[in-house]
Design a protein around this motif. Structure first.
Motif, PDB file in Angstrom:
ATOM      1  N   TRP A  69      46.224  44.776  23.502  1.00 28.21           N
ATOM      2  CA  TRP A  69      45.650  45.315  24.480  1.00 28.21           C
ATOM      3  C   TRP A  69      46.583  46.193  25.485  1.00 28.21           C
ATOM      4  CZ3 TRP A  69      40.085  45.501  26.227  1.00 28.21           C
ATOM      5  CH2 TRP A  69      39.338  45.782  25.210  1.00 28.21           C
ATOM      6  N   LEU A  70      47.485  45.346  26.103  1.00 26.70           N
ATOM      7  CA  LEU A  70      47.990  45.248  27.151  1.00 26.70           C
ATOM      8  C   LEU A  70      49.446  46.579  26.865  1.00 26.70           C
ATOM      9  CD1 LEU A  70      48.015  42.229  29.203  1.00 26.70           C
ATOM     10  CD2 LEU A  70      46.663  44.193  29.422  1.00 26.70           C
ATOM     11  N   ALA A  71      49.554  46.667  25.619  1.00 30.11           N
ATOM     12  CA  ALA A  71      50.460  47.679  25.041  1.00 30.11           C
ATOM     13  C   ALA A  71      50.043  48.966  24.831  1.00 30.11           C
ATOM     14  CB  ALA A  71      51.356  46.908  24.030  1.00 30.11           C
ATOM     15  N   ASP A  72      48.516  49.202  25.042  1.00 26.40           N
ATOM     16  CA  ASP A  72      48.046  50.475  24.457  1.00 26.40           C
ATOM     17  C   ASP A  72      47.641  50.986  25.899  1.00 26.40           C
ATOM     18  OD1 ASP A  72      46.266  51.878  22.206  1.00 26.40           O
ATOM     19  OD2 ASP A  72      45.196  51.780  24.083  1.00 26.40           O
ATOM     20  N   LYS A  73      47.682  52.485  25.632  1.00 25.34           N
ATOM     21  CA  LYS A  73      47.446  53.151  27.241  1.00 25.34           C
ATOM     22  C   LYS A  73      46.191  52.974  27.670  1.00 25.34           C
ATOM     23  CE  LYS A  73      50.856  56.829  28.266  1.00 25.34           C
ATOM     24  NZ  LYS A  73      51.275  58.151  27.863  1.00 25.34           N
ATOM     25  N   THR A  74      45.318  53.347  26.940  1.00 18.28           N
ATOM     26  CA  THR A  74      43.917  53.399  27.198  1.00 18.28           C
ATOM     27  C   THR A  74      43.585  51.961  27.353  1.00 18.28           C
ATOM     28  OG1 THR A  74      43.581  55.339  25.696  1.00 18.28           O
ATOM     29  CG2 THR A  74      41.605  54.411  26.518  1.00 18.28           C
ATOM     30  N   PHE A  75      43.644  51.039  26.416  1.00 15.09           N
ATOM     31  CA  PHE A  75      43.016  49.718  26.595  1.00 15.09           C
ATOM     32  C   PHE A  75      43.726  48.884  27.660  1.00 15.09           C
ATOM     33  CE2 PHE A  75      41.265  50.968  22.642  1.00 15.09           C
ATOM     34  CZ  PHE A  75      39.989  50.616  22.665  1.00 15.09           C
ATOM     35  N   SER A  76      44.832  48.962  27.978  1.00 16.67           N
ATOM     36  CA  SER A  76      45.435  48.394  29.250  1.00 16.67           C
ATOM     37  C   SER A  76      44.645  48.589  30.515  1.00 16.67           C
ATOM     38  CB  SER A  76      46.920  48.565  29.602  1.00 16.67           C
ATOM     39  OG  SER A  76      47.126  49.909  29.541  1.00 16.67           O
ATOM     40  N   TYR A  77      44.140  50.007  30.548  1.00 13.86           N
ATOM     41  CA  TYR A  77      43.479  50.365  31.726  1.00 13.86           C
ATOM     42  C   TYR A  77      42.128  49.677  31.615  1.00 13.86           C
ATOM     43  CZ  TYR A  77      41.642  54.002  35.161  1.00 13.86           C
ATOM     44  OH  TYR A  77      40.957  54.564  36.303  1.00 13.86           O
ATOM     45  N   VAL A  78      41.654  49.752  30.372  1.00 10.40           N
ATOM     46  CA  VAL A  78      40.267  49.023  30.533  1.00 10.40           C
ATOM     47  C   VAL A  78      40.194  47.381  30.599  1.00 10.40           C
ATOM     48  CG1 VAL A  78      38.569  48.367  28.635  1.00 10.40           C
ATOM     49  CG2 VAL A  78      39.469  50.840  28.332  1.00 10.40           C
ATOM     50  N   ALA A  79      41.577  46.910  30.343  1.00  4.89           N
ATOM     51  CA  ALA A  79      41.554  45.796  30.320  1.00  4.89           C
ATOM     52  C   ALA A  79      41.644  45.305  32.187  1.00  4.89           C
ATOM     53  CB  ALA A  79      42.948  44.989  29.832  1.00  4.89           C
ATOM     54  N   VAL A  80      42.352  46.252  32.763  1.00  2.11           N
ATOM     55  CA  VAL A  80      42.400  45.990  34.266  1.00  2.11           C
ATOM     56  C   VAL A  80      41.285  46.283  34.812  1.00  2.11           C
ATOM     57  CG1 VAL A  80      43.309  47.310  36.174  1.00  2.11           C
ATOM     58  CG2 VAL A  80      45.017  46.689  34.341  1.00  2.11           C
ATOM     59  N   ILE A  81      40.324  47.208  34.257  1.00  4.94           N
ATOM     60  CA  ILE A  81      38.958  47.082  34.872  1.00  4.94           C
ATOM     61  C   ILE A  81      38.127  45.864  34.494  1.00  4.94           C
ATOM     62  CG2 ILE A  81      36.915  48.571  34.716  1.00  4.94           C
ATOM     63  CD1 ILE A  81      38.723  50.920  34.244  1.00  4.94           C
ATOM     64  N   PHE A  82      38.205  45.442  33.150  1.00  4.84           N
ATOM     65  CA  PHE A  82      37.306  44.560  32.765  1.00  4.84           C
ATOM     66  C   PHE A  82      37.691  43.104  33.710  1.00  4.84           C
ATOM     67  CE2 PHE A  82      36.280  44.170  28.038  1.00  4.84           C
ATOM     68  CZ  PHE A  82      35.501  45.172  28.246  1.00  4.84           C
ATOM     69  N   GLN A  83      39.247  42.884  34.069  1.00  4.05           N
ATOM     70  CA  GLN A  83      39.785  41.899  34.907  1.00  4.05           C
ATOM     71  C   GLN A  83      38.798  42.053  36.317  1.00  4.05           C
ATOM     72  OE1 GLN A  83      41.692  40.062  37.930  1.00  4.05           O
ATOM     73  NE2 GLN A  83      41.852  42.108  37.750  1.00  4.05           N
ATOM     74  N   ASP A  84      38.771  43.184  36.835  1.00  9.63           N
ATOM     75  CA  ASP A  84      38.478  43.364  38.089  1.00  9.63           C
ATOM     76  C   ASP A  84      36.753  43.103  38.055  1.00  9.63           C
ATOM     77  OD1 ASP A  84      38.991  44.109  40.800  1.00  9.63           O
ATOM     78  OD2 ASP A  84      37.182  45.376  40.387  1.00  9.63           O
ATOM     79  N   ILE A  85      35.839  43.485  37.154  1.00  6.50           N
ATOM     80  CA  ILE A  85      34.626  43.308  37.023  1.00  6.50           C
ATOM     81  C   ILE A  85      34.501  41.873  36.958  1.00  6.50           C
ATOM     82  CG2 ILE A  85      32.727  43.481  35.485  1.00  6.50           C
ATOM     83  CD1 ILE A  85      33.667  46.533  34.650  1.00  6.50           C
ATOM     84  N   TRP A  86      35.126  41.160  36.229  1.00 10.35           N
ATOM     85  CA  TRP A  86      34.834  39.727  35.721  1.00 10.35           C
ATOM     86  C   TRP A  86      35.103  39.000  37.337  1.00 10.35           C
ATOM     87  CZ3 TRP A  86      38.798  35.764  36.854  1.00 10.35           C
ATOM     88  CH2 TRP A  86      38.389  34.530  36.793  1.00 10.35           C
ATOM     89  N   ARG A  87      36.207  39.411  38.096  1.00 14.22           N
ATOM     90  CA  ARG A  87      36.515  38.847  39.297  1.00 14.22           C
ATOM     91  C   ARG A  87      35.559  38.967  40.471  1.00 14.22           C
ATOM     92  NH1 ARG A  87      40.404  36.520  42.374  1.00 14.22           N
ATOM     93  NH2 ARG A  87      40.544  38.443  44.049  1.00 14.22           N
ATOM     94  N   MET A  88      34.905  40.250  40.286  1.00 17.28           N
ATOM     95  CA  MET A  88      34.386  40.708  41.741  1.00 17.28           C
ATOM     96  C   MET A  88      32.768  40.926  41.416  1.00 17.28           C
ATOM     97  SD  MET A  88      35.869  40.140  44.152  1.00 17.28           S
ATOM     98  CE  MET A  88      37.365  40.164  44.975  1.00 17.28           C
ATOM     99  N   TRP A  89      32.211  40.875  40.249  1.00 17.01           N
ATOM    100  CA  TRP A  89      30.869  41.039  40.358  1.00 17.01           C
ATOM    101  C   TRP A  89      30.108  39.992  41.040  1.00 17.01           C
ATOM    102  CZ3 TRP A  89      27.182  37.692  38.549  1.00 17.01           C
ATOM    103  CH2 TRP A  89      27.520  36.923  37.456  1.00 17.01           C
ATOM    104  N   PRO A  90      30.472  38.736  41.134  1.00 15.69           N
ATOM    105  CA  PRO A  90      30.157  37.490  41.860  1.00 15.69           C
ATOM    106  C   PRO A  90      29.974  37.871  43.233  1.00 15.69           C
ATOM    107  CG  PRO A  90      31.408  36.666  39.946  1.00 15.69           C
ATOM    108  CD  PRO A  90      31.767  38.064  39.983  1.00 15.69           C
ATOM    109  N   PHE A  91      30.996  38.976  43.599  1.00 13.69           N
ATOM    110  CA  PHE A  91      31.268  39.023  45.138  1.00 13.69           C
ATOM    111  C   PHE A  91      29.941  39.793  45.449  1.00 13.69           C
ATOM    112  CE2 PHE A  91      31.955  42.137  48.240  1.00 13.69           C
ATOM    113  CZ  PHE A  91      32.345  41.432  49.452  1.00 13.69           C
ATOM    114  N   MET A  92      29.484  40.645  44.567  1.00 13.55           N
ATOM    115  CA  MET A  92      28.265  41.698  44.804  1.00 13.55           C
ATOM    116  C   MET A  92      27.155  40.825  44.497  1.00 13.55           C
ATOM    117  SD  MET A  92      28.935  44.786  44.918  1.00 13.55           S
ATOM    118  CE  MET A  92      30.050  46.327  44.488  1.00 13.55           C
ATOM    119  N   PHE A  93      27.020  39.744  43.714  1.00 12.74           N
ATOM    120  CA  PHE A  93      25.994  39.306  43.655  1.00 12.74           C
ATOM    121  C   PHE A  93      25.631  38.126  44.816  1.00 12.74           C
ATOM    122  CE2 PHE A  93      25.249  34.197  42.404  1.00 12.74           C
ATOM    123  CZ  PHE A  93      23.932  34.284  42.243  1.00 12.74           C
ATOM    124  N   MET A  94      26.848  37.415  45.465  1.00 14.21           N
ATOM    125  CA  MET A  94      26.369  36.686  46.752  1.00 14.21           C
ATOM    126  C   MET A  94      26.091  37.414  47.865  1.00 14.21           C
ATOM    127  SD  MET A  94      30.082  34.585  45.921  1.00 14.21           S
ATOM    128  CE  MET A  94      30.473  34.537  47.866  1.00 14.21           C
TER     129      MET A  94
END
Lengths: 272, 233
Positions: free
Chosen positions: B90-115
């Motif tokens: 994934w991280l060697a692919d142009k599109t999917f590395s971008y998707v991965a970065v977004i995934f990471q952020d969603i994972w980390r930060m939706w609980p912030f919105m939740f709280m």
């Protein structure tokens, strides 16, 4: 009866969400108990716990020094920010000047400046002053975001203390500083503790300044953790062990100070 | 700066990142907050566990995602492979590395919105909902006519705080992809860092940095103004 079944159904949905959400954290913790070589060469579900990675991590000078530096930088910046921040906050809440709102506004705004932008002038100034790769310099950089944060967080605590206390103290002959130190500081102690803990946490987690402003000597633990990626092959086992060690105070604080977290977050974000 | 195609590239990446990640975080956070607003066993415990990712060191979060996405031995990589989603690395692919970065952020930060949303939700008077139930309002009617209007200021603050934060995202991406492969995840902060400390272009980096700062402060202005009027939590 129906309501209770409903409750358990929701419980299982919620449990599922929590398990999925915590999965990456579990991965880190579990990988800390694996050897680097086992992580590379076996399938991800192979698990035979060993403390080898932890042992290596504590023998790694770079990381141990980083841990020490992180502790020092976080303690200094937290202490200074809360000490001076509480004075500023006290002043802003007790002495009403027209300009106060302006000052508070500016302080809160300063908190929002992107750290990458500020890292550039810090880098240049520290280089001139001989503060680069210096733990005091790094602490100073951390104070730049922690101090305004402490002021903002403490304001409502100081404002919540009734004015009568101040007048009573004055009648008893307290000087201005004594009023602050003997009366208001202890009364706002809940807020002070919260501010100390959260500023510590922000400094502990901070990466940009540590990356840009430090070299070998003043490197902090997050930078050292990243260093386990190595030049040729990432040492995931040691990286995970080191990461787990870094997480212990974070989770202790998060779970211990839950009541204040919303307040802490809305006083201007938690990370950078 | 405005003639530099790399700058525009970073700016678009940054805007795309925000436009995709933040609404998803907001939506997940909102619905999970609704779920947790019900009474059920162990809800307090699960709620506290849910907020842990927000406080995980950004560096560690980025590195964990990098580990999970490693071909051959990453857990997520193995899973995606079995489901045949995306490329092997994934991280060697142009599109999917971008998707991965977004995934990471969603994972980390939706609980912030939740709280934040959950805190807002718990101040919603129960009578409102009860009255709506008596009037025979369905779930979606209750959400769109009562809960969302009531939560509007909270949602706005949560979104703006995240916006300021997402604008300056750096550490997670730095350790995950270092802006690569071939600039596919070169968000603004990373571009500034690269210009300054890799190319030694401090003055140019400062120009981009100032640009980023002006946007951030413009948004912060609204947050702080609301905060001063006591509209934050």
């Amino acid at each position: 009866m129906r309501k209770r079944t409903m409750g358990w159904i929701i419980f299982f949905i919620a449990l599922f969400i929590v398990v999925v959400e915590l999965f990456p954290i579990l991965i880190v913790v579990l990988n800390g108990f694996k050897k680097d070589i086992d992580i590379w060469s076996r399938n991800p579900f192979y698990f035979k716990p060993t403390l080898a990675s932890y042992k290596k991590v504590f023998e790694n000078e770079d990381f141990v020094r980083g841990l020490k530096n992180s502790l020092i930088a976080a303690s200094i910046s937290s202490f200074v920010s809360v000490f001076f921040g509480s004075m500023a906050s006290y002043g802003l809440s007790r002495y009403r000047f027209k300009i106060n709102d302006g000052i508070i506004f500016l302080l809160l705004l300063l908190r929002m400046v992107p750290q990458i932008t500020l890292s550039l002038p810090f880098y240049l100034i520290f280089k001139k002053m001989g503060l680069s790769d210096n733990i005091l310099g790094l602490s100073l950089a951390h104070i730049s975001f922690n101090l305004p944060y402490a002021v903002a967080l403490l304001l409502p605590f100081f404002e919540g203390i009734p004015r009568d206390f101040e007048e009573a103290a004055k009648i008893d002959g307290c000087k201005d500083f004594q009023i602050y130190w003997r009366i208001f500081f202890p009364l706002a102690s809940a807020g002070i503790v919260v501010a100390a803990v959260f500023t510590f946490l922000m400094s502990w987690n901070e990466f940009i300044y540590a990356l840009v402003l430090t070299g070998v000597r003043a490197k902090t633990a997050p930078v050292a953790v990243n260093g386990f990626l190595g030049q040729y092959a990432p040492l995931w086992g040691q990286l995970s062990a080191a990461g787990t060690i870094m997480l212990i105070p974070v989770f202790a604080i998060t779970l211990g100070f839950q009541r204040y977290i919303i307040k802490g977050l809305s006083a201007g974000g938690i990370k950078g | 700066m405005f003639k530099d195609p790399d700058f525009w590239h970073s700016l678009w990446l940054q805007l795309g990142f925000i436009a995709i990640a933040l609404p998803i975080e907001l939506i997940i956070g909102f619905f999970v907050a609704l779920l947790f607003n019900k009474e059920f066993p162990f809800s307090k415990l699960l709620r506290s566990l849910l907020m842990l990712p927000v406080f995980v060191l950004p560096v560690l979060s980025g590195l964990t995602w990098r580990l999970m996405l490693q071909p051959d031995y990453g857990v997520l990589a193995a899973l995606f492979q079995r489901l045949s989603i995306g490329p092997e690395a994934w991280l060697a692919d142009k599109t999917f590395s971008y998707v991965a970065v977004i995934f990471q952020d969603i994972w980390r930060m939706w609980p912030f919105m939740f709280m934040i949303i959950f805190a807002g939700l718990s101040s919603l008077p129960n009578e409102y909902i009860e009255a709506a139930l008596i009037d025979g309002a369905g779930f979606f009617q209750r959400v769109s006519y009562i809960i969302i209007p009531f939560l509007k200021p909270v949602l706005a603050i949560a979104f703006l705080l995240r916006l300021i934060d997402a604008l300056r995202i750096f550490s997670e991406v730095y350790v995950m992809t270092y802006g690569g492969p071939s600039n596919a995840t070169m968000l603004l902060s990373l571009y500034i860092h690269k210009q300054a400390f890799e190319f030694g272009n401090i003055s140019y980096a400062s120009a981009v940095g100032t640009f980023l700062m002006i946007i951030s402060l413009a948004i912060s202005y609204f947050v702080v103004k609301r905060g001063l009027r006591g509209e934050t939590l």
